[in-house]
Design a protein around this motif. Structure first.
Motif, PDB file in Angstrom:
ATOM      1  N   UNK A  79       3.988  36.908   6.283  1.00 32.22           N
ATOM      2  CA  UNK A  79       5.129  36.178   5.725  1.00 32.22           C
ATOM      3  C   UNK A  79       6.342  36.336   6.633  1.00 32.22           C
ATOM      4  N   UNK A  80       6.527  37.527   7.195  1.00 29.77           N
ATOM      5  CA  UNK A  80       7.621  37.758   8.143  1.00 29.77           C
ATOM      6  C   UNK A  80       7.400  36.946   9.422  1.00 29.77           C
ATOM      7  N   UNK A  81       6.148  36.905   9.881  1.00 30.17           N
ATOM      8  CA  UNK A  81       5.815  36.088  11.050  1.00 30.17           C
ATOM      9  C   UNK A  81       6.105  34.617  10.774  1.00 30.17           C
ATOM     10  N   UNK A  82       5.779  34.190   9.568  1.00 28.95           N
ATOM     11  CA  UNK A  82       6.063  32.813   9.129  1.00 28.95           C
ATOM     12  C   UNK A  82       7.545  32.506   9.270  1.00 28.95           C
ATOM     13  N   UNK A  83       8.395  33.439   8.844  1.00 27.80           N
ATOM     14  CA  UNK A  83       9.846  33.249   8.962  1.00 27.80           C
ATOM     15  C   UNK A  83      10.258  33.039  10.413  1.00 27.80           C
ATOM     16  N   UNK A  84       9.743  33.886  11.281  1.00 24.22           N
ATOM     17  CA  UNK A  84      10.122  33.835  12.696  1.00 24.22           C
ATOM     18  C   UNK A  84       9.684  32.520  13.329  1.00 24.22           C
ATOM     19  N   UNK A  85       8.455  32.095  13.039  1.00 25.53           N
ATOM     20  CA  UNK A  85       7.933  30.855  13.622  1.00 25.53           C
ATOM     21  C   UNK A  85       8.700  29.641  13.117  1.00 25.53           C
ATOM     22  N   UNK A  86       9.084  29.644  11.819  1.00 25.16           N
ATOM     23  CA  UNK A  86       9.809  28.491  11.277  1.00 25.16           C
ATOM     24  C   UNK A  86      11.163  28.322  11.932  1.00 25.16           C
ATOM     25  N   UNK A  87      11.730  29.419  12.433  1.00 18.17           N
ATOM     26  CA  UNK A  87      13.029  29.364  13.108  1.00 18.17           C
ATOM     27  C   UNK A  87      12.874  29.656  14.604  1.00 18.17           C
ATOM     28  N   UNK A  88      11.754  29.222  15.160  1.00 14.20           N
ATOM     29  CA  UNK A  88      11.437  29.483  16.558  1.00 14.20           C
ATOM     30  C   UNK A  88      12.550  28.956  17.465  1.00 14.20           C
ATOM     31  N   UNK A  89      13.025  29.817  18.345  1.00 14.84           N
ATOM     32  CA  UNK A  89      14.074  29.399  19.280  1.00 14.84           C
ATOM     33  C   UNK A  89      15.471  29.720  18.808  1.00 14.84           C
TER      34      UNK A  89
END
Length: 207
Positions: A79-89
């Motif tokens: 879920x934390x990885x999901x957060x990071x990927x959704x705001x990639x960049x």
């Protein structure tokens, strides 16, 4: 039948459906976010499956259930990885309000002894949900746009903590009570990450 069995079998079924749906969306759109969601839902399901099978076969709650704990912690790591990927960049930095919120969540998770006296597993979970809280609050406060996918992980974390805390006030899990109502809401909230993501991808087309 013991309502705890009904609740947990329901959770396994919902998470399984969600994981399969994630994979279907990945095949259709080839967006890695759906694989991350499939892993998140799959880990959540596997943790509950181990727990409910033990309860069903042995007729008692497992006193040591590291398999379930690792699966549930992994679910929140994804879920934390999901957060990071959704705001990639998009970069994040230290900010006082998100830090305070993360610290509060960390302390509550540790004090509630979610995984009993096992400091390592409880600490790993507390750090993970603290990180999720920081990222969620940071983007809600400083993001150019507040997305539902920023808010939703925080809702899941709060519901998870409320569920564990509420368990201290119930001794009878054979009948429906407030604990199971909270667990139902948590289950469908975690599964709800998929429709939130599908909606966002259509609007923002972020990859």
């Amino acid at each position: 039948m013991n309502f705890e069995l009904i609740d947990n079998f329901m959770q396994v079924g919902v998470m399984l459906v969600a994981a399969v749906a994630d994979i279907i969306f990945w095949f259709r759109q080839k967006d890695r976010i759906y694989i991350i969601l499939a892993l998140e839902h799959g880990c959540f399901m596997m943790g509950t499956l181990y727990y409910v099978l033990y309860l069903f076969i042995r007729g008692d709650v497992p006193q040591i259930f590291y398999v379930a704990e690792i699966s549930w912690i992994s679910s929140y790591l994804f879920l934390h990885t999901y957060q990071i990927v959704r705001r990639d960049g998009e970069k994040s930095r230290f900010a006082p309000v998100p830090a305070v919120c993360a610290a509060v969540i960390f302390i509550v998770a540790m004090r509630s002894e979610i995984f009993g006296p096992a400091i390592l597993s409880t600490g790993a979970f507390a750090v993970t949900v603290g990180a999720i809280t920081y990222i969620a609050v940071f983007h809600m406060q400083y993001g150019d746009d507040i997305r539902l996918t920023d808010v939703w992980p925080l809702i899941c974390v709060i519901l998870q903590l409320v569920l564990y805390i509420s368990s201290h006030f119930f001794n009878d899990y054979t009948k429906f009570n407030l604990y199971f109502l909270i667990d139902f809401v948590l289950t469908f909230s975690v599964a709800g990450l998929l429709p939130c993501t599908v909606s966002e991808v259509k609007k923002h087309d972020v990859h």
